[in-house]
Design an enzyme around this catalytic site. Structure first.
Site, PDB file in Angstrom:
ATOM      1  N   HIS A 173       0.838  -1.217   0.000  1.00 44.60           N
ATOM      2  CA  HIS A 173       0.000   0.000   0.000  1.00 44.60           C
ATOM      3  C   HIS A 173       0.861   1.251   0.000  1.00 44.60           C
ATOM      4  CE1 HIS A 173       0.007   1.269   4.348  1.00 44.60           C
ATOM      5  NE2 HIS A 173       0.102  -0.017   4.610  1.00 44.60           N
ATOM      6  N   ASP A 254       3.458  -5.615   3.409  1.00 45.50           N
ATOM      7  CA  ASP A 254       3.144  -4.447   4.218  1.00 45.50           C
ATOM      8  C   ASP A 254       4.060  -4.477   5.439  1.00 45.50           C
ATOM      9  OD1 ASP A 254       2.118  -2.373   5.633  1.00 45.50           O
ATOM     10  OD2 ASP A 254       0.057  -3.112   5.714  1.00 45.50           O
TER      11      ASP A 254
HETATM   12  N1  BES Z   1       0.807  -2.044   8.319  1.00 45.05           N
HETATM   13  C1  BES Z   1      -0.342  -1.997   9.156  1.00 45.05           C
HETATM   14  C2  BES Z   1      -0.694  -3.367   9.720  1.00 45.05           C
HETATM   15  C3  BES Z   1       0.248  -3.918  10.745  1.00 45.05           C
HETATM   16  C4  BES Z   1       0.784  -3.118  11.749  1.00 45.05           C
HETATM   17  C5  BES Z   1       0.548  -5.250  10.697  1.00 45.05           C
HETATM   18  C6  BES Z   1       1.654  -3.682  12.683  1.00 45.05           C
HETATM   19  C7  BES Z   1       1.392  -5.820  11.649  1.00 45.05           C
HETATM   20  C8  BES Z   1       1.961  -5.012  12.631  1.00 45.05           C
HETATM   21  C9  BES Z   1      -1.529  -1.466   8.387  1.00 45.05           C
HETATM   22  O1  BES Z   1      -1.216  -0.417   7.544  1.00 45.05           O
HETATM   23  C10 BES Z   1      -2.552  -1.002   9.368  1.00 45.05           C
HETATM   24  O2  BES Z   1      -2.355  -0.056  10.066  1.00 45.05           O
HETATM   25  N2  BES Z   1      -3.663  -1.724   9.418  1.00 45.05           N
HETATM   26  C11 BES Z   1      -4.734  -1.462  10.335  1.00 45.05           C
HETATM   27  C12 BES Z   1      -6.039  -1.849   9.714  1.00 45.05           C
HETATM   28  C13 BES Z   1      -6.502  -0.912   8.629  1.00 45.05           C
HETATM   29  C14 BES Z   1      -7.699  -1.497   7.919  1.00 45.05           C
HETATM   30  C15 BES Z   1      -6.880   0.427   9.204  1.00 45.05           C
HETATM   31  C16 BES Z   1      -4.581  -2.319  11.580  1.00 45.05           C
HETATM   32  O3  BES Z   1      -4.095  -3.459  11.494  1.00 45.05           O
HETATM   33  O4  BES Z   1      -4.991  -1.848  12.650  1.00 45.05           O
HETATM   34 ZN    ZN Z   2       0.490  -0.624   6.561  1.00 45.23          ZN
END
Ligand code: BES
Ligand code: ZN
Length: 363
Positions: A173, A254
């Site tokens: 992303h 990601d």
């Molecule tokens: N990169 C993160 C996901 C993540 C963070 C995976 C830390 C593993 C460790 C992603 O961009 C993110 O912030 N995802 C959100 C969900 C999104 C739909 C708002 C999350 O996982 O809270």
């Molecule tokens: Zn992310």
């Protein structure tokens, strides 16, 4: 009355959870069952005693263990294109990745609804266009989304021969977020997800410089609006589902740049395709110097979940097997200085392996 869409979404997510390779039995080998207590509830793995507890308290539920709506897919039992892949690995460069990420993370933010989210996306599109301009058979396009100003970017290397209609996708992303102040705060997003965006750019760059010609079509996606709920990837996965595009595999990167130098990395086991995930573990083993350890990322933690939702197989390797390792994400501290380019290189090697192994052969 629940809408039919709610039913569909619940069924799809249930299928994704039901397909977890881990979680169906505990350490002693006692079987667990995937139990759903209502259409809008996320299914939970339960021991027999817990299920009996539901019965005793007169709660109704369905045992949906094994209700797998994800397609059965056969992947190679082990990597078979080592010579081709390792040749292309020679072209991957941590220095090039540093140069790319330094610019990409220098926008004040890449928030998908802000002016800078559009500017950074324009820069990415132009940089990709420059990279592919001398390659016939490689096309790029922008994908607009109704609710955000930032556009997703899709590059396609057209396959050759009778498998060209089958597609393998490598994604990341492009947006970032400062969760305290999305529009005005700085969000360099170097690791989240400048690192994945850089990793797939470098992988594409190496494949093109090697003049790699896939049999299946190979696509690279930079999604808009992941941070506000997987907006870009859901639009694209839904469009591919509507058009019956035959997506054989999707790899989401990601966060690939932050490490504690333990030599470990993570393999996401929830909301992914188990067989493709198993194949990805083998790629890690064959093509990187890292040890892959299972971990659960949670409901809709990244864009792989959009592909699972629409019935396509996806997998997600991750920089660590610890969820909270990088303390800087979603803030002004997620800067290029905190990122390790040798760690990122391992993910470019894995992505190159994924792309070549799954598009090269006639299987
Ligand atoms: N990169 C993160 C996901 C993540 C963070 C995976 C830390 C593993 C460790 C992603 O961009 C993110 O912030 N995802 C959100 C969900 C999104 C739909 C708002 C999350 O996982 O809270
Ligand atoms: Zn992310």
């Amino acid at each position: 009355m629940k809408s039919s869409l709610t039913y569909l979404l619940t069924a799809c997510y249930a299928a994704a959870v039901a397909s977890q390779p881990t979680g169906s039995s505990d350490k002693l080998g006692h079987e667990r069952s995937l139990i759903q207590v209502g259409e809008s509830h996320i299914p939970i793995w339960m021991m027999e005693q817990e299920v009996l507890g539901l019965i005793r308290s007169k709660k109704t539920f369905m045992d949906i263990t094994g209700n797998n709506l994800l397609p059965a897919m056969v992947y190679p039992t082990e990597p078979r294109q080592k010579a081709v892949v390792q040749e292309i690995h020679q072209l991957l460069s941590p220095d090039s990745m540093r140069i790319f990420l330094t610019t990409f993370s220098s926008f004040p933010n890449r928030y998908c609804r802000s002016h800078y989210g559009v500017k950074s996306s324009d820069w990415l599109y132009n940089t990709v266009a420059e990279l592919i301009k001398n390659n016939r058979g490689t096309l790029n396009r922008r994908v607009p989304h109704r609710r955000i100003s930032q556009q997703s970017i899709v590059v396609r290397i057209e396959g050759q021969g009778n498998l060209a209609s089958e597609v393998v996708v490598v994604g990341a992303h492009q947006d970032s977020i400062n969760q305290a102040n999305p529009y005005m705060g700085r969000s360099p997003g170097a690791d989240d997800d400048g690192s994945g965006s850089t990793t797939i750019f470098e992988t594409l760059s190496a494949l093109l410089r090697a003049q790699y010609q896939p049999a299946r079509s190979l696509e690279f996606h930079w999604y808009a609006g992941e941070e506000i709920g997987l907006v870009g990837s859901q639009d694209i996965a839904q469009d591919y589902a509507n058009r019956n595009v035959n997506v054989r595999a999707m790899l989401q990167l990601d966060m690939t740049g932050f490490t504690d130098h333990s030599g470990n990395m993570g393999i996401v086991t929830d909301f992914v395709h188990p067989e493709l995930t198993q194949f990805t573990r083998q790629l890690v083993h064959t093509y990187s110097n890292l040890t892959a350890l299972d971990f659960q990322c949670g409901y809709a933690c990244s864009d792989h979940a959009s592909w699972s939702k629409y019935g396509f197989p996806s997998a997600m390797p991750f920089e660590s097997n610890e969820m909270e390792l990088n303390p800087y994400i979603h803030s002004d501290k997620d800067t290029v200085e905190t990122v390790d380019f040798d760690h990122m290189l391992q993910f470019a090697k894995i992505a190159t392996g994924f792309a070549v192994e799954l598009t090269h052969t006639s299987e």
